[in-house]
Write a protein that holds these residues in place. Structure first.
Motif, PDB file in Angstrom:
ATOM      1  N   GLU A 106      33.752  39.838  35.452  1.00 44.73           N
ATOM      2  CA  GLU A 106      33.990  38.449  35.807  1.00 44.73           C
ATOM      3  C   GLU A 106      32.783  37.544  35.515  1.00 44.73           C
ATOM      4  OE1 GLU A 106      34.229  41.050  37.667  1.00 44.73           O
ATOM      5  OE2 GLU A 106      36.246  41.209  38.499  1.00 44.73           O
ATOM      6  N   SER A 107      33.034  36.251  35.681  1.00 46.91           N
ATOM      7  CA  SER A 107      31.984  35.252  35.471  1.00 46.91           C
ATOM      8  C   SER A 107      30.884  35.381  36.526  1.00 46.91           C
ATOM      9  CB  SER A 107      32.596  33.845  35.544  1.00 46.91           C
ATOM     10  OG  SER A 107      33.165  33.634  36.820  1.00 46.91           O
ATOM     11  N   PRO A 158      32.591  34.325  49.564  1.00 42.12           N
ATOM     12  CA  PRO A 158      33.355  35.001  50.600  1.00 42.12           C
ATOM     13  C   PRO A 158      34.138  36.188  50.077  1.00 42.12           C
ATOM     14  CG  PRO A 158      34.228  32.813  50.141  1.00 42.12           C
ATOM     15  CD  PRO A 158      32.961  32.940  49.370  1.00 42.12           C
ATOM     16  N   GLY A 159      34.370  36.240  48.773  1.00 47.68           N
ATOM     17  CA  GLY A 159      35.133  37.356  48.229  1.00 47.68           C
ATOM     18  C   GLY A 159      34.286  38.566  47.892  1.00 47.68           C
ATOM     19  N   ARG A 171      35.100  26.429  36.627  1.00 50.89           N
ATOM     20  CA  ARG A 171      34.677  27.144  35.414  1.00 50.89           C
ATOM     21  C   ARG A 171      35.443  26.630  34.211  1.00 50.89           C
ATOM     22  NH1 ARG A 171      34.808  31.804  32.220  1.00 50.89           N
ATOM     23  NH2 ARG A 171      36.576  33.214  32.489  1.00 50.89           N
ATOM     24  N   ILE A 187      28.729  33.672  39.310  1.00 50.61           N
ATOM     25  CA  ILE A 187      28.947  32.519  40.195  1.00 50.61           C
ATOM     26  C   ILE A 187      27.599  31.997  40.669  1.00 50.61           C
ATOM     27  CG2 ILE A 187      30.027  31.662  42.311  1.00 50.61           C
ATOM     28  CD1 ILE A 187      32.130  33.792  42.042  1.00 50.61           C
ATOM     29  N   HIS A 242      39.909  26.311  37.002  1.00 50.21           N
ATOM     30  CA  HIS A 242      39.577  26.353  35.574  1.00 50.21           C
ATOM     31  C   HIS A 242      39.961  25.026  34.929  1.00 50.21           C
ATOM     32  CE1 HIS A 242      39.711  30.500  36.845  1.00 50.21           C
ATOM     33  NE2 HIS A 242      39.203  30.913  35.707  1.00 50.21           N
ATOM     34  N   PRO A 284      42.423  33.253  40.178  1.00 49.00           N
ATOM     35  CA  PRO A 284      41.595  34.419  40.473  1.00 49.00           C
ATOM     36  C   PRO A 284      41.879  35.493  39.427  1.00 49.00           C
ATOM     37  CG  PRO A 284      43.568  34.508  41.795  1.00 49.00           C
ATOM     38  CD  PRO A 284      43.691  33.280  40.909  1.00 49.00           C
ATOM     39  N   SER A 285      41.161  36.594  39.481  1.00 47.46           N
ATOM     40  CA  SER A 285      41.487  37.711  38.594  1.00 47.46           C
ATOM     41  C   SER A 285      42.904  38.194  38.939  1.00 47.46           C
ATOM     42  CB  SER A 285      40.462  38.826  38.770  1.00 47.46           C
ATOM     43  OG  SER A 285      40.303  39.161  40.138  1.00 47.46           O
ATOM     44  N   ASN A 310      39.766  33.508  51.283  1.00 45.41           N
ATOM     45  CA  ASN A 310      39.021  33.754  50.045  1.00 45.41           C
ATOM     46  C   ASN A 310      39.394  32.705  48.982  1.00 45.41           C
ATOM     47  OD1 ASN A 310      37.454  34.889  48.098  1.00 45.41           O
ATOM     48  ND2 ASN A 310      38.576  36.830  47.986  1.00 45.41           N
ATOM     49  N   THR A 361      33.168  22.993  49.408  1.00 46.89           N
ATOM     50  CA  THR A 361      32.717  23.232  48.035  1.00 46.89           C
ATOM     51  C   THR A 361      33.873  23.772  47.201  1.00 46.89           C
ATOM     52  OG1 THR A 361      32.040  25.470  48.639  1.00 46.89           O
ATOM     53  CG2 THR A 361      30.348  23.746  48.723  1.00 46.89           C
ATOM     54  N   ARG A 417      27.397  35.823  42.672  1.00 45.45           N
ATOM     55  CA  ARG A 417      27.990  37.025  42.058  1.00 45.45           C
ATOM     56  C   ARG A 417      27.399  37.179  40.660  1.00 45.45           C
ATOM     57  NH1 ARG A 417      34.392  37.128  40.825  1.00 45.45           N
ATOM     58  NH2 ARG A 417      33.773  35.721  39.130  1.00 45.45           N
ATOM     59  N   THR A 422      36.357  36.886  30.280  1.00 45.68           N
ATOM     60  CA  THR A 422      35.829  37.818  31.294  1.00 45.68           C
ATOM     61  C   THR A 422      36.894  38.854  31.656  1.00 45.68           C
ATOM     62  OG1 THR A 422      36.481  36.291  33.065  1.00 45.68           O
ATOM     63  CG2 THR A 422      34.214  36.136  32.243  1.00 45.68           C
ATOM     64  N   ARG A 433      46.080  38.365  48.862  1.00 42.19           N
ATOM     65  CA  ARG A 433      44.699  37.894  49.060  1.00 42.19           C
ATOM     66  C   ARG A 433      44.589  37.128  50.371  1.00 42.19           C
ATOM     67  NH1 ARG A 433      40.771  36.261  44.658  1.00 42.19           N
ATOM     68  NH2 ARG A 433      39.432  34.603  45.383  1.00 42.19           N
TER      69      ARG A 433
HETATM   70  O1  TXA Z   1      35.669  35.570  35.465  1.00 39.66           O
HETATM   71  C1  TXA Z   1      36.182  35.071  36.461  1.00 39.66           C
HETATM   72  O2  TXA Z   1      35.547  34.342  37.249  1.00 39.66           O
HETATM   73  C2  TXA Z   1      37.667  35.352  36.691  1.00 39.66           C
HETATM   74  C3  TXA Z   1      38.469  34.669  35.582  1.00 39.66           C
HETATM   75  C4  TXA Z   1      39.945  34.808  35.785  1.00 39.66           C
HETATM   76  O3  TXA Z   1      38.078  33.331  35.492  1.00 39.66           O
HETATM   77  N1  TXA Z   1      38.070  34.899  37.993  1.00 39.66           N
HETATM   78  C5  TXA Z   1      37.675  35.516  39.122  1.00 39.66           C
HETATM   79  O4  TXA Z   1      38.247  34.979  40.274  1.00 39.66           O
HETATM   80  O5  TXA Z   1      36.917  36.465  39.150  1.00 39.66           O
HETATM   81  P1  TXA Z   1      38.271  35.769  41.663  1.00 39.66           P
HETATM   82  O6  TXA Z   1      39.117  34.942  42.549  1.00 39.66           O
HETATM   83  O7  TXA Z   1      38.675  37.155  41.441  1.00 39.66           O
HETATM   84  O8  TXA Z   1      36.791  35.687  42.149  1.00 39.66           O
HETATM   85  C6  TXA Z   1      36.282  34.429  42.522  1.00 39.66           C
HETATM   86  C7  TXA Z   1      35.167  34.557  43.493  1.00 39.66           C
HETATM   87  C8  TXA Z   1      35.602  35.082  44.834  1.00 39.66           C
HETATM   88  O9  TXA Z   1      34.649  36.039  45.267  1.00 39.66           O
HETATM   89  C9  TXA Z   1      35.569  33.838  45.703  1.00 39.66           C
HETATM   90  O10 TXA Z   1      35.297  34.142  47.032  1.00 39.66           O
HETATM   91  C10 TXA Z   1      34.451  33.046  45.075  1.00 39.66           C
HETATM   92  O11 TXA Z   1      34.652  33.247  43.703  1.00 39.66           O
HETATM   93  N2  TXA Z   1      34.567  31.607  45.372  1.00 39.66           N
HETATM   94  C11 TXA Z   1      35.561  30.769  45.030  1.00 39.66           C
HETATM   95  N3  TXA Z   1      35.340  29.539  45.531  1.00 39.66           N
HETATM   96  C12 TXA Z   1      34.176  29.587  46.188  1.00 39.66           C
HETATM   97  C13 TXA Z   1      33.401  28.652  46.940  1.00 39.66           C
HETATM   98  N4  TXA Z   1      33.806  27.387  47.104  1.00 39.66           N
HETATM   99  N5  TXA Z   1      32.248  29.074  47.497  1.00 39.66           N
HETATM  100  C14 TXA Z   1      31.826  30.338  47.344  1.00 39.66           C
HETATM  101  N6  TXA Z   1      32.514  31.292  46.649  1.00 39.66           N
HETATM  102  C15 TXA Z   1      33.667  30.923  46.093  1.00 39.66           C
END
Ligand code: TXA
Ligand code: MG
Length: 334
Positions: free
Chosen positions: A177-178, A230-231, A118, A180, A60, A139-140, A55, A114, A192, A28, A51
């Motif tokens: 990104e992935s 939340p992000g 991934r 969600i 992984h 995270p990214s 958030n 929670t 997402r 991603t 960050r």
């Molecule tokens: O593709 C991807 O998902 C990339 C690659 C590196 O794996 N990672 C990524 O991570 O995009 P990040 O941190 O940029 O985005 C993760 C999102 C954030 O919006 C965060 O709030 C949400 O996932 N998230 C993480 N844990 C969560 C949870 N327990 N409940 C709801 N949202 C969550």
């Protein structure tokens, strides 16, 4: 694809073991990785990215066998059944929200009950995760609210000082990104849009796209607090240069604008800009997604007054593309 040597992978996993940060390619975007069991290492992620601690991070893992360490999925429950239906998407660009295990630190989940999990499919990420005997929070690998990195160079430009090793796995295959998917809600809900389309998840889960995407596009500020990602801030994926959707763009005299186009269309009128980037000759959504973030970064270096960007239908990958460009164009003062 560039393939780091086994020695480089081993060096990266040794850095993770030692509590340091490593940049890891995924299919991603690039991730900023730390040992998920090491709270000090995880806190370095928040520090490096700027960050907010509210958030949470995605954990992984190499494969299903690591899942029990991170999440608690009681057998024969709705979540368990959904996971079986989604089996074909792992490894791949799908993140699942699951009830967290005791062992996962509340730093990783930002205090939530929670956890986001991934299994990436990029061969370099897989080799790295295999060589670690622990899950990796990542995270990214960009500064908070900035555009996600799709090359090792992007990571180096932005976070080079903070990471011990940057593994170069070539340009990201998907570029966004992935997806969600929250399995702790019933029925499951997409938080997402991303690399796996809502349509294909709906099919696998025998649900309608409308049910699966209920509320996904609402901004976090206007939504009732609680379940949503939340992000998913309104301003996100933002270059420094203001971004305007082509559909909202009004010409202004003497404005130096760059134009990101989704396909070749000689009849379309846009800014009289010499800076034009065409992401795909025929409007192929995968190609557009792959090049979007890199092109935003590139135009952001050119000291323009404005970046104007085409829009597309919100179907398939078009949902994730429109989500990212809407956030990129959201004004910081609102
Ligand atoms: O593709 C991807 O998902 C990339 C690659 C590196 O794996 N990672 C990524 O991570 O995009 P990040 O941190 O940029 O985005 C993760 C999102 C954030 O919006 C965060 O709030 C949400 O996932 N998230 C993480 N844990 C969560 C949870 N327990 N409940 C709801 N949202 C969550
Ligand atoms: Mg991110």
């Amino acid at each position: 694809m560039i393939d780091p040597s086994d020695r480089q992978i081993e060096a990266a996993s040794a850095e993770l073991r030692a509590g340091n940060l490593v940049a890891m390619p995924t299919e991603t975007v690039y991730g900023l990785a730390a040992n998920a069991w090491d709270e000090t290492a995880v806190s370095k992620i928040f520090e490096a990215k700027g960050r907010p601690a509210t958030n949470p991070l995605i954990v992984h893992i190499y494969d299903w066998t690591f899942l029990d360490q991170c999440a608690e999925v009681p057998l024969a429950t709705e979540i368990d059944q959904a996971m079986k239906q989604l089996d074909a998407f792992w490894p791949g660009p799908l993140t699942l929200i699951l009830p967290k295990s005791q062992r996962i630190s509340s730093l990783v989940t930002a205090g939530r009950e929670t956890v986001a999990v991934r299994v990436p499919r990029h061969p370099v990420a897989r080799k790295l995760l295999k060589s670690c005997n622990f899950p990796v929070a990542a995270p990214s690998a960009n500064r908070s609210t900035a555009v996600s990195p799709t090359t090792a160079q992007h990571v180096d430009d932005e976070l080079g000082e903070q990471v011990a090793v940057i593994l170069d796995g070539g340009p990201s295959e998907l570029g966004l990104e992935s997806t969600i998917l929250d399995l702790t809600e019933s029925p499951p809900r997409i938080l997402r849009h991303g690399g796996v389309t809502a349509e294909s998840l709906a099919k696998a889960l025998h649900l309608s796209v409308d049910v699966l995407t209920r509320g996904t596009d609402k901004e976090v500020e206007t939504a009732p607090s609680g379940h949503r990602a939340p992000g998913q801030m309104k301003v996100h994926y933002s270059p420094r240069t203001p971004v305007r959707l082509k559909s909202d763009w009004i010409p202004v005299a003497d404005e130096r604008a760059g134009w990101i186009r989704f396909h070749v269309d000689t009849s379309a009128e846009g800014p009289e800009a010499s800076i034009v980037r065409i992401l795909s000759n025929h409007g192929d959504l995968k190609e557009i997604a792959r090049r979007l973030f890199a092109t935003l970064r590139e135009l952001d270096q050119l000291d323009l007054d404005l970046i104007v960007i085409d829009t597309c239908e919100e179907e398939g990958m078009g949902r994730a593309i429109m989500d990212r460009i809407r956030r990129a164009s959201a004004r910081r003062d609102v």
